[in-house]
Design a protein around this motif. Structure first.
Motif, PDB file in Angstrom:
ATOM      1  N   SER A   1      -0.239  -5.478 -12.034  1.00 51.39           N
ATOM      2  CA  SER A   1      -1.344  -4.740 -11.428  1.00 51.39           C
ATOM      3  C   SER A   1      -0.871  -3.411 -10.851  1.00 51.39           C
ATOM      4  O   SER A   1      -1.636  -2.449 -10.814  1.00 51.39           O
ATOM      5  CB  SER A   1      -2.043  -5.593 -10.375  1.00 51.39           C
TER       6      SER A   1
ATOM      7  N   SER B   1      -8.610   1.952  -5.800  1.00 54.72           N
ATOM      8  CA  SER B   1      -9.932   1.438  -6.110  1.00 54.72           C
ATOM      9  C   SER B   1     -10.340   1.885  -7.514  1.00 54.72           C
ATOM     10  O   SER B   1     -10.018   2.991  -7.936  1.00 54.72           O
ATOM     11  CB  SER B   1     -10.919   1.963  -5.076  1.00 54.72           C
ATOM     12  N   PRO B   2     -11.043   1.031  -8.265  1.00 53.54           N
ATOM     13  CA  PRO B   2     -11.475   1.452  -9.604  1.00 53.54           C
ATOM     14  C   PRO B   2     -12.494   2.595  -9.554  1.00 53.54           C
ATOM     15  O   PRO B   2     -12.536   3.424 -10.466  1.00 53.54           O
ATOM     16  CB  PRO B   2     -12.084   0.184 -10.203  1.00 53.54           C
TER      17      PRO B   2
ATOM     18  N   TRP C   1      -3.147  -0.790  -5.495  1.00 52.26           N
ATOM     19  CA  TRP C   1      -4.149  -0.856  -4.425  1.00 52.26           C
ATOM     20  C   TRP C   1      -5.255   0.173  -4.603  1.00 52.26           C
ATOM     21  O   TRP C   1      -6.126   0.288  -3.756  1.00 52.26           O
ATOM     22  CB  TRP C   1      -3.475  -0.653  -3.073  1.00 52.26           C
TER      23      TRP C   1
ATOM     24  N   ASP D   1      -9.541   2.942  -1.378  1.00 55.96           N
ATOM     25  CA  ASP D   1      -8.348   2.206  -1.769  1.00 55.96           C
ATOM     26  C   ASP D   1      -8.018   1.207  -0.677  1.00 55.96           C
ATOM     27  O   ASP D   1      -8.126   1.507   0.501  1.00 55.96           O
ATOM     28  CB  ASP D   1      -7.171   3.169  -1.944  1.00 55.96           C
ATOM     29  N   ASN D   2      -7.603   0.061  -1.103  1.00 54.73           N
ATOM     30  CA  ASN D   2      -7.370  -0.992  -0.122  1.00 54.73           C
ATOM     31  C   ASN D   2      -6.379  -1.984  -0.694  1.00 54.73           C
ATOM     32  O   ASN D   2      -6.306  -2.185  -1.904  1.00 54.73           O
ATOM     33  CB  ASN D   2      -8.706  -1.693   0.159  1.00 54.73           C
TER      34      ASN D   2
ATOM     35  N   THR E   1       0.880  -1.169   0.000  1.00 53.26           N
ATOM     36  CA  THR E   1       0.000   0.000   0.000  1.00 53.26           C
ATOM     37  C   THR E   1       0.917   1.219   0.000  1.00 53.26           C
ATOM     38  O   THR E   1       2.133   1.091  -0.131  1.00 53.26           O
ATOM     39  CB  THR E   1      -0.905   0.058   1.247  1.00 53.26           C
TER      40      THR E   1
ATOM     41  N   TRP F   1      -5.976   4.868 -14.857  1.00 55.37           N
ATOM     42  CA  TRP F   1      -4.968   3.802 -14.865  1.00 55.37           C
ATOM     43  C   TRP F   1      -4.208   3.814 -16.177  1.00 55.37           C
ATOM     44  O   TRP F   1      -4.750   4.155 -17.224  1.00 55.37           O
ATOM     45  CB  TRP F   1      -5.643   2.438 -14.682  1.00 55.37           C
TER      46      TRP F   1
ATOM     47  N   ILE G   1     -10.730   4.417 -12.414  1.00 53.39           N
ATOM     48  CA  ILE G   1     -10.329   3.459 -13.444  1.00 53.39           C
ATOM     49  C   ILE G   1      -9.846   4.160 -14.708  1.00 53.39           C
ATOM     50  O   ILE G   1      -9.003   3.655 -15.440  1.00 53.39           O
ATOM     51  CB  ILE G   1     -11.508   2.511 -13.731  1.00 53.39           C
TER      52      ILE G   1
ATOM     53  N   TRP H   1      -7.595  -4.667  -3.178  1.00 48.92           N
ATOM     54  CA  TRP H   1      -7.611  -4.440  -4.632  1.00 48.92           C
ATOM     55  C   TRP H   1      -6.365  -4.999  -5.277  1.00 48.92           C
ATOM     56  O   TRP H   1      -6.425  -5.646  -6.318  1.00 48.92           O
ATOM     57  CB  TRP H   1      -7.707  -2.947  -4.945  1.00 48.92           C
TER      58      TRP H   1
ATOM     59  N   LEU I   1      -6.588  -8.720  -5.426  1.00 43.46           N
ATOM     60  CA  LEU I   1      -7.555  -9.158  -6.435  1.00 43.46           C
ATOM     61  C   LEU I   1      -6.949  -9.086  -7.841  1.00 43.46           C
ATOM     62  O   LEU I   1      -7.026 -10.024  -8.629  1.00 43.46           O
ATOM     63  CB  LEU I   1      -8.810  -8.290  -6.382  1.00 43.46           C
ATOM     64  N   LYS I   2      -6.338  -7.935  -8.122  1.00 43.11           N
ATOM     65  CA  LYS I   2      -5.762  -7.754  -9.451  1.00 43.11           C
ATOM     66  C   LYS I   2      -4.638  -8.755  -9.691  1.00 43.11           C
ATOM     67  O   LYS I   2      -4.541  -9.369 -10.764  1.00 43.11           O
ATOM     68  CB  LYS I   2      -5.232  -6.332  -9.600  1.00 43.11           C
TER      69      LYS I   2
END
Lengths: 417, 344
Positions: B264, B273-274, B271, B281-282, B112, B198, B195, B285, B288-289
């Motif tokens: 990612s 958030s989309p 980290w 934000d976490n 993070t 990115w 998103i 994320w 997951l990615k």
């Protein structure tokens, strides 16, 4: 500056792509093959010699073990030779059963081929997909003969017994829940023909699945197009038969050119390639599976409408039914004679060939009038194909050798015999 | 009780305090990494199993969940066979040489904003350096084994790595042009804002090149020519057994996770958030990615046939590298004219 030399690489017999016991001695210039020298004989079991010591019927089981992925086709070649010498007529229904199982065997063989070929080239999922379908076909083998592979189902005079009215069912067990067993038994409720019909309806969809994975796959095409090219002329000279020959653009198929059994009544096409490379042979075999499926369908509809006997009534050659052997004196004598000394075959020599999944499977049989063959010679298609290994592989890379072994569809049971 | 522990801790000399604190942090990163690697192998067998109409391991423990430990113990108790006429020192050094950089690369990995072991400014360069060191282990293993199959594998690996290091390096140049920093944390933070911010959007061709060369770097299907199961048996590690083999294996899987996590971080906002207005934000994320890209590795393996060695080279030199160069020029213009939500 040290001298640069080629080096030899021993490829097999312990190798993941050796298809059993192939040993290749490769002379390599870096990754490029300069010379490929196949060594055979590691699976030699002396089938031809053994056959000289056994009554005719007892050799049928050895035939299964020649090309052990297309069992019944081997039997077919052998029993045809005996029938030709005996001038034995076989019942119509037996002919259809034989044709149906020949084509089922062709599908079995081609499934094995596509699985291992794709696995060699790196697409391992194909292997397991192909085995999923093989399982159903093995069940057909088991239902008619009692064994999944080495069936010994064809007999001189017909086939061992008629198609069963019921398919074996899956049982509930510690590993298979009731629901799972019921799901597996769903299409096994009817007769063997119903189950086969169900399979033939599903199978074209499965072939489409394979084609989605491979046919237009860029990597698959890169690995097979232009690899192991054999021209038409060379294919003749090398003695190619079957899909290897058809891949080079020759429309030659014994089922059409010298029809045996009831192939002349079947409606099917012969696929041919144009370039004679691994990709063409792949397409040819895929299409052959579809055509085999068509033939099986035609056989099913005929067999459903025409019940009858499946083994010749000539009990000098074909075993009498059990009731006859128990109740009838003549039947008992026939039974006793057949299962002790067998039957004698008139003196003479004969060559029969069938369109085996791998090519022309020929049996040359000499009889001296005794109850066992004087000499049995098997013409295995794989042998001729393997002989071309050097020519096909020279100038290609090590990875292509693996693709070429795959495309030749080699099985050592028949090559080493 | 806590007082005693605290006092004991404070009474230690600074050097020891620092060392043990650092070691603790190393363990906090590496132990979960090992566990993930272990379960990644199980996941691979399960996922590919289901893709192939079978169920994968399910005997050891509930649903086969202890399978990785069974494998681990098996490998630990197996004999390490050193082939005759091999160079035994190099033979032992090679797996370590592959393993160590693949672990060391994790040092700069940010999880993070604040959770990062070594927040250095040249993080990306450091990772590139570490991942390219790993190939020496492969080459040395192939050489030291005294086996023709292993030597072929090493040769293939050496040639392949040259091509794909360049392609990968170029695609990362694009990322640092966009972010203006080599620090991985800064790269992620410059993608903040949902998103649309990115880097995957402006750098899509570079992302594809990165992903492909990432798969190639880790010697995974369809680029597993160095291993080449059906051609050269197991390639460079054909002679390795027991723990020496396991160490190669660990390194390969750690590298796969590393590549997945880098993808990612650099292209998918790590980290972040989309949809920041809905969800915060976490670190979840990021996981997951990363998990998605890890799944891709397995998916590729179940789908594709293997490339031939010269075809890999052609793809690397003639497709991937030109694509990156062209897109770097395009990106140069995008940055110069401050296009978008990304470069203003």
């Amino acid at each position: 500056m040290p001298e640069i030399k080629n080096y030899t690489l021993n490829f097999g017999p312990q190798h993941p792509a050796a298809h059993g016991v192939l040993r290749l001695v490769l002379e390599m210039d870096g990754e490029v093959i300069e010379r490929a020298d196949p060594h055979i004989g590691l699976l030699h079991r002396g089938t031809e010699k053994l056959a000289e010591t056994k009554p005719f019927n007892q050799n049928i089981g050895y035939m299964d073990r020649l090309d052990y992925v297309s069992m019944m086709c081997n039997e077919h070649g052998y029993v045809l030779a005996i029938e030709k010498l005996l001038e034995l007529e076989i019942p119509e229904r037996a002919k259809y059963i034989r044709v149906m199982f020949d084509e089922i065997t062709r599908i079995l063989n081609h499934l094995m081929w596509i699985g291992t070929h794709a696995l060699d080239v790196g697409a391992m999922t194909m292997f397991l997909y192909a085995f999923r379908e093989r399982e159903d076909l093995m069940d057909l083998y088991e239902a008619v003969s009692g064994t999944r592979m080495h069936a010994t189902y064809y007999r001189p005079g017909g086939v061992a017994r008629d198609l069963p009215d019921a398919m074996p069912q899956y049982q509930e067990s510690r590993w298979r829940s009731k629901k799972e067993a019921a799901r597996l038994n769903e299409n096994r409720q009817g007769s063997l023909l119903d189950f086969t019909e169900d399979f033939t309806n599903r199978f074209p969809g499965y072939i489409d699945e394979y084609e989605t994975l491979l046919t237009d796959n860029r990597i698959w095409k890169q690995r097979t197009v232009g690899i192991g090219v054999v021209t038409q002329e060379r294919a003749f000279q090398l003695g190619f038969t079957g899909p290897m020959l058809r891949g080079s653009g020759v429309e030659w198929d014994l089922r059409k050119k010298q029809p045996y059994e009831v192939y002349d009544r079947m409606d099917f096409d012969i696929p041919v390639g144009t370039n004679g490379d691994c990709y063409d042979r792949y397409l040819v075999r895929i299409e052959e599976m579809r055509q085999s499926n068509r033939i099986v369908k035609q056989c099913i509809s005929w067999l459903k409408d025409n019940p009858g006997i499946v083994l010749s009534e000539n009990h000098k050659v074909a075993a009498p039914r059990r009731e006859m052997a128990k109740a009838d004196m003549e039947g008992l004598i026939h039974h006793f004679k057949l299962f002790t000394e067998g039957y004698t075959v008139p003196e003479g020599e004969v060559y029969t060939a069938i369109e085996h999944p791998k090519g022309e499977f020929g049996v040359f049989l000499i009889s001296d009038g005794a109850n066992k063959p004087y000499r049995l010679k098997v013409r295995a298609p794989g042998f001729a194909h393997l002989s071309s290994m050097n020519e096909m592989a020279t100038g290609h890379m090590l990875s292509d050798v693996v693709a070429i072994i795959g495309t030749q569809d080699i099985v050592f049971g028949e090559i080493d015999r | 009780m806590t007082d005693i522990v605290t006092n004991l801790w404070l009474s230690l000399p600074d050097g020891i305090q620092f060392t043990s604190y650092t070691l603790l942090k190393v363990f906090i990163i590496l132990v979960p990494l090992f566990i993930v690697v272990a379960y990644y192998t199980l996941a691979e067998r399960k996922v590919i199993g289901y893709m192939q109409n079978r169920i994968g391991p399910n005997r050891v423990g509930p649903k086969g969940l202890f399978q990785p430990f069974a494998d681990m113990f098996k490998l630990m108790f197996k004999e390490i066979i050193i082939p005759t006429k091999s160079n035994r020192y190099l033979f032992i050094v090679a797996p370590i040489l592959t393993f160590a950089p693949s672990m060391a690369a994790w040092a700069v990995m940010p999880f993070t904003d604040t959770l990062v072991f070594a927040d250095i400014n040249a993080g990306l360069l450091y990772i590139l350096a570490m991942t390219s060191l790993g190939v020496y282990g492969v080459i040395i293993a192939g050489w030291a084994s005294n086996s023709k199959y292993a030597l072929l594998g090493a040769m293939r690996s050496a040639a392949q790595i040259v091509a794909y290091e360049i392609a990968m390096g170029f695609s990362l140049v694009g990322v640092l042009m966009a972010a203006g920093s080599l620090n991985l944390g800064d790269i992620v933070n410059s993608q903040a804002g949902g998103i649309y911010h990115w880097f995957i959007l402006p750098l899509f061709p570079l992302f594809m090149v990165y992903l492909i060369s990432g798969v190639a770097e880790t010697n995974r299907a369809p680029f597993d020519v160095a291993e080449g199961e059906s051609e050269i048996v197991a390639g460079f590690h054909v002679e390795y057994s027991g723990m020496t083999f396991a160490v190669f294996f660990l390194a390969e899987y750690a590298n796969m996770i590393l590549i997945a996590m880098l993808a990612s971080l650099m292209f998918f906002g790590g980290w972040l958030s989309p949809l920041p207005s809905l969800m915060g934000d976490n670190i979840v994320w990021l996981f997951l990615k990363t998990g998605f890209f890890m799944l891709l590795f397995l998916w590729f393996r179940a789908t594709f046939p293997r490339y031939r060695y010269d075809q890999i080279m052609r793809l690397g030199w003639k497709v991937l590298i030109p694509v990156t160069i062209v897109w770097l020029v395009v990106e140069g213009f995008l940055v110069y004219f401050k296009v978008g939500p990304w470069f203003n």
